[in-house]
Design an enzyme around this catalytic site. Structure first.
Site, PDB file in Angstrom:
ATOM      1  N   ARG A 141       0.849  -1.197   0.000  1.00  0.00           N
ATOM      2  CA  ARG A 141       0.000   0.000   0.000  1.00  0.00           C
ATOM      3  C   ARG A 141       0.880   1.240   0.000  1.00  0.00           C
ATOM      4  O   ARG A 141       1.783   1.370   0.841  1.00  0.00           O
ATOM      5  CB  ARG A 141      -0.907  -0.021   1.240  1.00  0.00           C
ATOM      6  CG  ARG A 141      -1.766   1.193   1.351  1.00  0.00           C
ATOM      7  CD  ARG A 141      -2.747   1.163   2.523  1.00  0.00           C
ATOM      8  NE  ARG A 141      -3.363   2.483   2.578  1.00  0.00           N
ATOM      9  CZ  ARG A 141      -3.546   3.205   3.656  1.00  0.00           C
ATOM     10  NH1 ARG A 141      -3.235   2.721   4.855  1.00  0.00           N
ATOM     11  NH2 ARG A 141      -4.066   4.410   3.581  1.00  0.00           N
ATOM     12  N   HIS A 171      -3.245  10.829   1.254  1.00  0.00           N
ATOM     13  CA  HIS A 171      -2.711  10.548   2.588  1.00  0.00           C
ATOM     14  C   HIS A 171      -2.081  11.842   3.107  1.00  0.00           C
ATOM     15  O   HIS A 171      -0.884  11.920   3.359  1.00  0.00           O
ATOM     16  CB  HIS A 171      -1.719   9.384   2.541  1.00  0.00           C
ATOM     17  CG  HIS A 171      -1.460   8.728   3.879  1.00  0.00           C
ATOM     18  ND1 HIS A 171      -1.546   7.367   4.077  1.00  0.00           N
ATOM     19  CD2 HIS A 171      -1.123   9.247   5.084  1.00  0.00           C
ATOM     20  CE1 HIS A 171      -1.255   7.086   5.338  1.00  0.00           C
ATOM     21  NE2 HIS A 171      -0.987   8.216   5.975  1.00  0.00           N
ATOM     22  N   GLU A 206      -7.900   8.002   6.522  1.00  0.00           N
ATOM     23  CA  GLU A 206      -8.235   8.575   7.832  1.00  0.00           C
ATOM     24  C   GLU A 206      -8.795   9.990   7.770  1.00  0.00           C
ATOM     25  O   GLU A 206      -8.148  10.956   8.227  1.00  0.00           O
ATOM     26  CB  GLU A 206      -7.010   8.519   8.757  1.00  0.00           C
ATOM     27  CG  GLU A 206      -6.456   7.112   8.925  1.00  0.00           C
ATOM     28  CD  GLU A 206      -5.339   7.019   9.954  1.00  0.00           C
ATOM     29  OE1 GLU A 206      -4.803   8.062  10.373  1.00  0.00           O
ATOM     30  OE2 GLU A 206      -4.996   5.891  10.333  1.00  0.00           O
ATOM     31  N   ASN A 211      -7.931   1.091   9.905  1.00  0.00           N
ATOM     32  CA  ASN A 211      -6.617   1.299  10.508  1.00  0.00           C
ATOM     33  C   ASN A 211      -6.787   1.197  12.011  1.00  0.00           C
ATOM     34  O   ASN A 211      -7.559   1.953  12.610  1.00  0.00           O
ATOM     35  CB  ASN A 211      -6.062   2.689  10.163  1.00  0.00           C
ATOM     36  CG  ASN A 211      -5.769   2.843   8.678  1.00  0.00           C
ATOM     37  OD1 ASN A 211      -5.911   1.886   7.906  1.00  0.00           O
ATOM     38  ND2 ASN A 211      -5.366   4.031   8.274  1.00  0.00           N
ATOM     39  N   TYR A 269      -4.909   1.007  15.775  1.00  0.00           N
ATOM     40  CA  TYR A 269      -3.732   1.114  16.627  1.00  0.00           C
ATOM     41  C   TYR A 269      -4.039   0.810  18.098  1.00  0.00           C
ATOM     42  O   TYR A 269      -3.308   0.074  18.733  1.00  0.00           O
ATOM     43  CB  TYR A 269      -3.081   2.491  16.484  1.00  0.00           C
ATOM     44  CG  TYR A 269      -2.406   2.648  15.134  1.00  0.00           C
ATOM     45  CD1 TYR A 269      -1.117   2.186  14.927  1.00  0.00           C
ATOM     46  CD2 TYR A 269      -3.085   3.198  14.050  1.00  0.00           C
ATOM     47  CE1 TYR A 269      -0.505   2.279  13.681  1.00  0.00           C
ATOM     48  CE2 TYR A 269      -2.484   3.296  12.791  1.00  0.00           C
ATOM     49  CZ  TYR A 269      -1.194   2.828  12.622  1.00  0.00           C
ATOM     50  OH  TYR A 269      -0.596   2.904  11.396  1.00  0.00           O
ATOM     51  N   GLU A 292      -3.860  -0.505   8.079  1.00  0.00           N
ATOM     52  CA  GLU A 292      -2.710  -0.099   8.895  1.00  0.00           C
ATOM     53  C   GLU A 292      -2.841  -0.723  10.267  1.00  0.00           C
ATOM     54  O   GLU A 292      -3.945  -0.782  10.826  1.00  0.00           O
ATOM     55  CB  GLU A 292      -2.626   1.422   9.098  1.00  0.00           C
ATOM     56  CG  GLU A 292      -2.128   2.191   7.925  1.00  0.00           C
ATOM     57  CD  GLU A 292      -2.030   3.691   8.207  1.00  0.00           C
ATOM     58  OE1 GLU A 292      -1.781   4.083   9.361  1.00  0.00           O
ATOM     59  OE2 GLU A 292      -2.220   4.452   7.244  1.00  0.00           O
TER      60      GLU A 292
HETATM   61  C1  FCB Z   1      -1.736   6.688  11.102  1.00  0.00           C
HETATM   62  C2  FCB Z   1      -1.314   7.330   9.810  1.00  0.00           C
HETATM   63  C3  FCB Z   1       0.052   6.905   9.345  1.00  0.00           C
HETATM   64  C4  FCB Z   1       1.030   6.818  10.501  1.00  0.00           C
HETATM   65  C5  FCB Z   1       0.466   5.982  11.604  1.00  0.00           C
HETATM   66  C6  FCB Z   1       1.398   5.788  12.764  1.00  0.00           C
HETATM   67  O1  FCB Z   1      -2.729   7.450  11.703  1.00  0.00           O
HETATM   68  O2  FCB Z   1      -2.226   7.016   8.793  1.00  0.00           O
HETATM   69  O3  FCB Z   1       0.470   7.799   8.356  1.00  0.00           O
HETATM   70  O4  FCB Z   1       1.358   8.080  10.921  1.00  0.00           O
HETATM   71  O5  FCB Z   1      -0.737   6.556  12.062  1.00  0.00           O
END
Ligand code: FCB
Length: 459
Positions: free
Chosen positions: A94, A138, A183, A309, A311, A368
């Site tokens: 990607r 992005h 995002e 995405n 985290y 992500e």
């Molecule tokens: C996400 C972003 C990516 C990177 C990660 C850690 O929010 O899409 O570009 O910064 O976090």
């Protein structure tokens, strides 16, 4: 209730190591990157200034005073970088298109040299067995568009569709998978309300108008992508967090719901035909965006997949003095990464299941997921990133659980292939599976990359 004990993960039992064979043979295994974070070559081949160049040049905005002007010099080193992806055993990659390479705000026609770069890059992926997944936005908006109002201006929607048209005409014979936006929350709220991302504005009304135009540009671009790309698969990537209330008290539960209204439903509801959530519209009051007739129909265009995405989860407390919704995210407890983000693998399976249940968006891709640690290169040239390797392994175990539960998740892109320019944190934060020495541009596989390679070889 403590914060994250309900997400077994950080301190929970060690899962059985995931195997590639636990996933379908057509499952996609990739890494994700983005243009501004890795390309460098800021003024090469007709690239013009982006809002991130301008932001980075403003003192105090980037923690180490750096910028993406050189970054990983991927613009010149991409063949070796794609070799690394191939050697890891990835079958997908990607990347994002830098709009400032394509449209300079002066010429009538797109910049041929900018398009040529992505043409070469895509051919390079195909030669190496990497299925290209292109993101059209992005975050690197051309500064000339920001000067005309940026995403708060409806004209930027048209400009985006024109760029999408030019790019998909050129690459659509070889790139089948298109992500319109990465995002939209970050583009809109972080960039225009919280202000710690470019363009650095702090007005909620502007941010919500930006969000609306970003969603509208997605809706208007998808038909253009379909017209230019035979058999196109088009979608959008959202950053989402599973949520918990800070306590079982009704006011914390209500605060979590208000936060969820803006953080999750504000984006997903209109994308799936439900318009903006009524309660949140009432809560934001005069900051609500101008929505013209037909906009919501355009935004609800059918898509082929949703990118998620993931985290970390968030814990939300009632706090009448905090933000427009009186909701505050509590600092995490338990295991955290160097970014201060909680480690909670179970949040991934929970989130995917929720999105699937709430909206039935069709195939899901984790576009992500990754972690930041203070990596050290040892004397023998190794990077023993035990925590990142463990993070990756445990998130793939959570992904396996989602698959086993019948959630239609079809692929996983680790963030990120390379250490890179981490926005407001500059080069202080490393997310790569591959270490980059910024002084020499030397790349070194971290132990996490070696683990991913072993996993992908099915060993
Ligand atoms: C996400 C972003 C990516 C990177 C990660 C850690 O929010 O899409 O570009 O910064 O976090």
């Amino acid at each position: 209730m403590t914060t994250y004990d309900i997400f077994p993960g950080a301190d929970g039992p060690e899962p059985q190591a995931p195997q590639r064979a636990d996933f379908g043979s057509d499952f996609l295994w990739g890494c994700a990157t983005s243009s501004y974070q890795i390309e460098g070559a800021g003024t090469v081949d007709g690239r013009v200034e982006s809002i991130w160049d301008r932001f980075a040049a403003t003192p105090g905005r980037i923690r180490d005073g750096s910028s993406g002007a050189v970054a990983c010099d991927h613009y010149h080193r991409w063949p070796a970088d794609l070799d690394i992806g191939r050697d890891l055993g990835l079958n997908a990659y990607r990347f994002s298109i830098a709009w400032p390479r394509i449209c300079d705000g002066v010429s009538e026609t797109p910049n041929a040299k900018g398009l040529d770069f992505y043409d070469r890059l895509v051919d390079g992926m195909l030669e190496r067995g990497l299925q290209p997944w292109a993101t059209l936005y992005h975050w690197d908006l051309p500064q000339w568009l920001q000067d005309r109002g940026g995403w708060a201006s409806r004209d930027t929607v048209d400009a985006f569709v024109d760029m999408a048209d030019a790019v998909t005409r050129r690459l659509g014979d070889r790139v089948g998978h298109w992500i319109t936006h990465n995002e939209p929350w970050c583009t809109s709220i972080i960039g225009n309300y919280e202000g710690w991302h470019a363009p650095g504005l702090t007005d909620l009304g502007t941010a919500l108008q930006v969000a609306h135009h970003v969603l509208l540009s997605h809706g208007r671009a998808v038909p253009v992508i379909r017209a230019n790309v035979p058999g196109a698969q088009a979608g959008i990537s959202l950053s989402l967090h599973p949520l918990r209330p800070a306590s079982a008290a009704p006011e914390d539960v209500a605060a979590m719901d208000r936060h969820d209204g803006l953080r999750y439903r504000w984006f997903l509801d209109p994308l799936y035909g439900r318009g903006y959530p009524e309660a949140t519209l009432a809560q934001v009051g005069k900051a609500a965006p101008v929505v013209l007739p037909g906009d919501l129909d355009d935004i609800a265009v059918p898509t082929d997949f949703l990118g998620v995405n993931y985290y970390f989860p968030e814990t939300v407390a009632h706090d009448p003095d905090h933000g427009p919704l009186g909701a505050r995210i509590l600092p995490p407890q338990g295991e955290i990464t160097a970014m201060g983000w909680p480690v909670a693998p179970q949040g991934l399976s929970e989130l995917l299941a929720r999105v699937d249940r709430d909206y039935r968006p069709g195939p899901l891709y984790v576009t992500e997921n990754g972690s930041c640690y203070d990596d050290v290169v040892t004397g023998d040239g190794a990077v023993r990133d035990v925590e990142r390797r463990r993070y990756l392994m445990r998130h793939l175990a959570a992904l396996r659980q989602a698959v086993a539960e019948g959630v239609p998740v079809k692929g996983y892109f680790a963030w990120s292939l390379l250490d890179n320019f981490e926005w407001a944190e500059g080069y202080l934060r490393r997310f790569g599976l591959v270490h980059v020495d910024y002084a020499t541009q030397e790349r070194r596989l971290k132990d996490s990359a070696k683990w991913y390679r072993t996993f992908l070889r099915g060993l």
